[in-house]
Design an enzyme around this catalytic site. Structure first.
Site, PDB file in Angstrom:
ATOM      1  N   TRP A   1       0.811  -1.225   0.000  1.00 38.31           N
ATOM      2  CA  TRP A   1       0.000   0.000   0.000  1.00 38.31           C
ATOM      3  C   TRP A   1       0.836   1.263   0.000  1.00 38.31           C
ATOM      4  CZ3 TRP A   1      -1.374  -1.593   5.496  1.00 38.31           C
ATOM      5  CH2 TRP A   1      -2.103  -2.801   5.512  1.00 38.31           C
TER       6      TRP A   1
ATOM      7  N   TYR B   1     -14.797  -5.076   0.259  1.00 45.82           N
ATOM      8  CA  TYR B   1     -15.175  -3.744  -0.223  1.00 45.82           C
ATOM      9  C   TYR B   1     -16.685  -3.541  -0.363  1.00 45.82           C
ATOM     10  CZ  TYR B   1     -10.170  -3.460  -0.850  1.00 45.82           C
ATOM     11  OH  TYR B   1      -8.817  -3.476  -0.618  1.00 45.82           O
TER      12      TYR B   1
ATOM     13  N   ASP C   1     -13.052 -11.947   4.154  1.00 44.88           N
ATOM     14  CA  ASP C   1     -12.040 -10.962   4.574  1.00 44.88           C
ATOM     15  C   ASP C   1     -12.213 -10.622   6.056  1.00 44.88           C
ATOM     16  OD1 ASP C   1     -10.261  -8.367   4.336  1.00 44.88           O
ATOM     17  OD2 ASP C   1     -10.145  -9.328   2.364  1.00 44.88           O
ATOM     18  N   ASP C   2     -11.474  -9.639   6.502  1.00 43.89           N
ATOM     19  CA  ASP C   2     -11.463  -9.172   7.893  1.00 43.89           C
ATOM     20  C   ASP C   2     -12.883  -9.022   8.438  1.00 43.89           C
ATOM     21  OD1 ASP C   2     -10.779  -7.963  10.284  1.00 43.89           O
ATOM     22  OD2 ASP C   2      -9.968  -6.139   9.382  1.00 43.89           O
TER      23      ASP C   2
ATOM     24  N   LYS D   1      -5.132 -14.918   1.918  1.00 46.25           N
ATOM     25  CA  LYS D   1      -4.703 -13.522   1.789  1.00 46.25           C
ATOM     26  C   LYS D   1      -4.075 -13.149   3.122  1.00 46.25           C
ATOM     27  CE  LYS D   1      -6.720  -8.845   1.262  1.00 46.25           C
ATOM     28  NZ  LYS D   1      -8.006  -8.140   0.972  1.00 46.25           N
TER      29      LYS D   1
ATOM     30  N   ASP E   1      -2.262 -10.509   5.373  1.00 48.35           N
ATOM     31  CA  ASP E   1      -2.290  -9.047   5.332  1.00 48.35           C
ATOM     32  C   ASP E   1      -1.392  -8.457   6.429  1.00 48.35           C
ATOM     33  OD1 ASP E   1      -3.077  -6.560   4.469  1.00 48.35           O
ATOM     34  OD2 ASP E   1      -5.205  -6.847   4.888  1.00 48.35           O
TER      35      ASP E   1
ATOM     36  N   ARG F   1      -0.333  -8.240  -3.619  1.00 48.56           N
ATOM     37  CA  ARG F   1      -1.062  -6.979  -3.775  1.00 48.56           C
ATOM     38  C   ARG F   1      -0.043  -5.905  -4.066  1.00 48.56           C
ATOM     39  NH1 ARG F   1      -5.621  -5.250  -1.166  1.00 48.56           N
ATOM     40  NH2 ARG F   1      -4.809  -3.154  -0.997  1.00 48.56           N
TER      41      ARG F   1
ATOM     42  N   ASP G   1      -5.445   0.190  -1.243  1.00 50.09           N
ATOM     43  CA  ASP G   1      -6.800  -0.351  -1.337  1.00 50.09           C
ATOM     44  C   ASP G   1      -7.622   0.413  -2.375  1.00 50.09           C
ATOM     45  OD1 ASP G   1      -5.918  -1.768   0.835  1.00 50.09           O
ATOM     46  OD2 ASP G   1      -7.728  -1.430   2.030  1.00 50.09           O
TER      47      ASP G   1
HETATM   48  C1  9PG Z   1      -8.966  -5.489   6.075  1.00 52.10           C
HETATM   49  C2  9PG Z   1      -8.330  -4.740   4.933  1.00 52.10           C
HETATM   50  C3  9PG Z   1      -8.570  -5.415   3.573  1.00 52.10           C
HETATM   51  C4  9PG Z   1      -7.759  -4.717   2.514  1.00 52.10           C
HETATM   52  C5  9PG Z   1      -6.306  -4.696   2.912  1.00 52.10           C
HETATM   53  C6  9PG Z   1      -6.153  -3.997   4.253  1.00 52.10           C
HETATM   54  O1  9PG Z   1      -4.765   1.559   8.340  1.00 52.10           O
HETATM   55  N1  9PG Z   1      -4.350   1.370   7.192  1.00 52.10           N
HETATM   56  O2  9PG Z   1      -3.464   2.060   6.722  1.00 52.10           O
HETATM   57  C7  9PG Z   1      -4.900   0.323   6.404  1.00 52.10           C
HETATM   58  C8  9PG Z   1      -4.487   0.161   5.100  1.00 52.10           C
HETATM   59  C9  9PG Z   1      -5.040  -0.850   4.342  1.00 52.10           C
HETATM   60  C10 9PG Z   1      -5.975  -1.689   4.882  1.00 52.10           C
HETATM   61  C11 9PG Z   1      -6.375  -1.535   6.186  1.00 52.10           C
HETATM   62  C12 9PG Z   1      -5.837  -0.524   6.954  1.00 52.10           C
HETATM   63  O3  9PG Z   1      -6.549  -2.662   4.105  1.00 52.10           O
HETATM   64  O4  9PG Z   1      -5.521  -4.064   1.953  1.00 52.10           O
HETATM   65  O5  9PG Z   1      -7.898  -5.362   1.254  1.00 52.10           O
HETATM   66  O6  9PG Z   1      -8.198  -6.782   3.629  1.00 52.10           O
HETATM   67  O7  9PG Z   1      -6.944  -4.657   5.230  1.00 52.10           O
HETATM   68  O8  9PG Z   1      -8.743  -4.853   7.299  1.00 52.10           O
END
Ligand code: 9PG
Length: 500
Positions: free
Chosen positions: A54, A184, A213-214, A323, A325, A382, A386
């Site tokens: 990211w 999403y 996902d989360d 996935k 993360d 990835r 996002d």
């Molecule tokens: C789930 C998400 C999704 C998503 C991932 C990730 O705080 N932050 O900077 C931050 C950045 C990205 C993010 C979450 C928090 O997204 O990329 O596809 O799985 O986690 O929590």
């Protein structure tokens, strides 16, 4: 000097390969130095290639260091930038630097953090960052090789990726999946009923992966238990997804340890320690995570055994698509159990422990992951911030606008990193959002998302409520299903108008 640096230069393709070896010729432990290598040429425009999935990916002049980044909280800087003390002070390309006159990058990424620093006048230097890791008496440590070439940046960017993929034993066992992900559309509010309704549509339309996902987990770190609101063991859906002929997929953050998790209560000594002596804060999510998450110390053998056992258990429930993360957390600056292991190697060891658990035939997607250390372990990476159902970021940290959730950010990074696809792994450009409801994207912006995914490797994961798709949405899915997944070259990474 107590640590000797040996250097050997050999031709490789259109450029030179530089091998560096550190040697502690003394009889006492020594700390490894930061090794720098001046590079030829002077950049007028560079690709700021950020540390993890990211992080910021953008084209910029060498003096555009974004000083405001230095004001961003330490935990955020440490999550987005490999060497957080440099944030806002100079332009840094992590791992690989592309400029109009050439390319320089570290072919390997598992031994140490490798960066390319750009001075305001455009001069360039590669640096191997070892954070003072300890070298035993007599120890020799071979650094990740560096590759430098001058000439056409588009062709050389592809060539770098090919060399780095060959060096790292890239896993290229395509084809890219066609999948669905809960994030999403439902974010942390996902429930089993959402997954079941979308599973029926996925199975009916030949969509293979159904990835939860989360939001499902009891706590960050407690990966074998579900949240009370989830209401059933996670294995139930895995069995149903497989029973419908699809591949069960699951989101985890294996190298995070939530402050409210049972894991942290039981193993408070499993965390990386900040220089102040408190646990290192790696991510903050006051919502469904309940506060801070700390970084797991993957230099501990017991931690790696726990990772392997946990992921073997998830695999045995049926999850064959993972996935993983927030992977950067395993590689953040901090004090670890083994002073001889660099933080980059710590991440690598963690990823290998996950891979050992899920098995060689499971599909592993790195997310929030530093890129170089993952070559040869992940099947997909990835490569962008996002995506979101809006084009521009709604809010962002100072100086890090390109790292915030936004469709424009997903498109920009996915295009600028497209030469990695099919050479280092399969590129995951993040999800495709086709819906017209719950979205402020207009038709042209939706088309930009589809066209980017189609042109940059075809890794297609839909993240809408599939029960609301009509003929137009399913036609777009058919188009993405037929996308060429061949490696991509960027004729000119600096072409005006190439990215938003
Ligand atoms: C789930 C998400 C999704 C998503 C991932 C990730 O705080 N932050 O900077 C931050 C950045 C990205 C993010 C979450 C928090 O997204 O990329 O596809 O799985 O986690 O929590």
């Amino acid at each position: 000097m107590s640590v000797e640096v040996h250097r050997r230069v050999t031709p490789l393709g259109s450029g030179l390969r530089i091998d560096l070896i550190l040697r502690n010729a003394t009889r006492t432990p020594q700390t490894a130095p930061r090794v720098t290598e001046a590079l030829p040429g002077r950049a007028g425009t560079v690709l700021e290639h950020g540390w993890q999935s990211w992080s910021v990916v953008r084209r910029c002049p060498p003096d555009d260091s974004r000083p405001e980044r230095a004001e961003t909280p330490e935990a955020v800087r440490g999550s987005l930038v490999g060497e957080p003390s440099a944030a806002g002070r100079r332009v840094v390309a992590d791992w690989v630097c592309v400029w109009e006159g050439g390319v320089a990058g570290w072919l390997g990424g598992r031994t140490h953090l490798g960066v390319v620093e750009v001075a305001p006048d455009g001069s360039l230097a590669a640096a191997a960052v070892l954070d003072g890791v300890e070298l035993a008496p007599g120890e020799e440590r071979t650094l990740d090789p560096l590759w430098v070439a001058t000439g056409d940046p588009g062709a050389l960017y592809s060539e770098f990726c090919a060399h780095a993929g060959a060096h790292g034993g890239a896993r290229l066992r395509g084809p890219a999946p066609l999948g669905w992900c809960s994030w999403y559309q439902w974010f942390e509010g996902v429930r089993p009923a959402h997954v079941r309704a979308n599973l029926a549509e996925a199975a009916a339309h030949g969509i293979d992966v159904v990835q939860i996902d989360d939001g499902w987990q009891a706590a960050i770190g407690d990966w074998l238990d579900t949240a009370p609101e989830w209401g059933e063991p996670i294995g139930e859906l895995a069995a149903e997804i497989a029973g419908a002929g699809c591949t069960p997929g699951i989101w985890t953050a294996p190298f995070l340890l939530g402050e409210r998790s049972r894991l942290y209560r039981e193993h408070p000594d499993w965390v990386v320690v900040h220089r102040s002596g408190r646990p290192l804060r790696a991510a903050f999510n006051p919502g469904n995570w309940g506060g801070w998450a700390y970084a797991l110390d993957t230099t501990r053998p017991d931690v790696r055994s726990w990772l392997t056992d946990t992921f073997a258990a998830l695999r045995s429930l049926g999850f064959a698509y993972h996935k993983v993360d927030f992977c950067y957390s395993a590689a953040m600056e901090g004090r670890r159990h083994d002073p001889g292991v660099s933080r980059t190697t710590a991440l690598r060891l963690g990823l290998e422990a996950v891979r050992a658990g899920i098995g060689d035939d499971a599909f592993l997607v790195g997310c929030g992951c530093p890129l170089g250390p993952a070559v040869g372990v992940v099947d997909a990476m990835r490569v962008s911030a996002d995506v979101a159902p809006h084009w521009e970021p709604t809010r962002h940290w100072p100086g890090f606008a390109e790292a915030a959730p936004a469709a424009a950010n997903a498109v920009r990074a996915s295009v600028l990193r497209s030469p990695m696809h099919g050479r280092l792994w399969l590129n995951d450009p993040d999800c495709v959002l086709l819906r017209r409801h719950d979205s402020s994207l207009d038709d042209a912006q939706r088309e930009a998302l589809v066209a980017t995914v189609e042109a940059a490797g075809g890794f297609t994961v839909l993240s809408d409520d599939l029960t609301r798709y009509g003929p137009d949405e399913w036609a777009a899915v058919e188009r993405l299903r037929r996308a060429s997944q061949a490696p991509v070259d960027l004729a000119d990474p600096f072409a005006p108008g190439l990215v938003p």
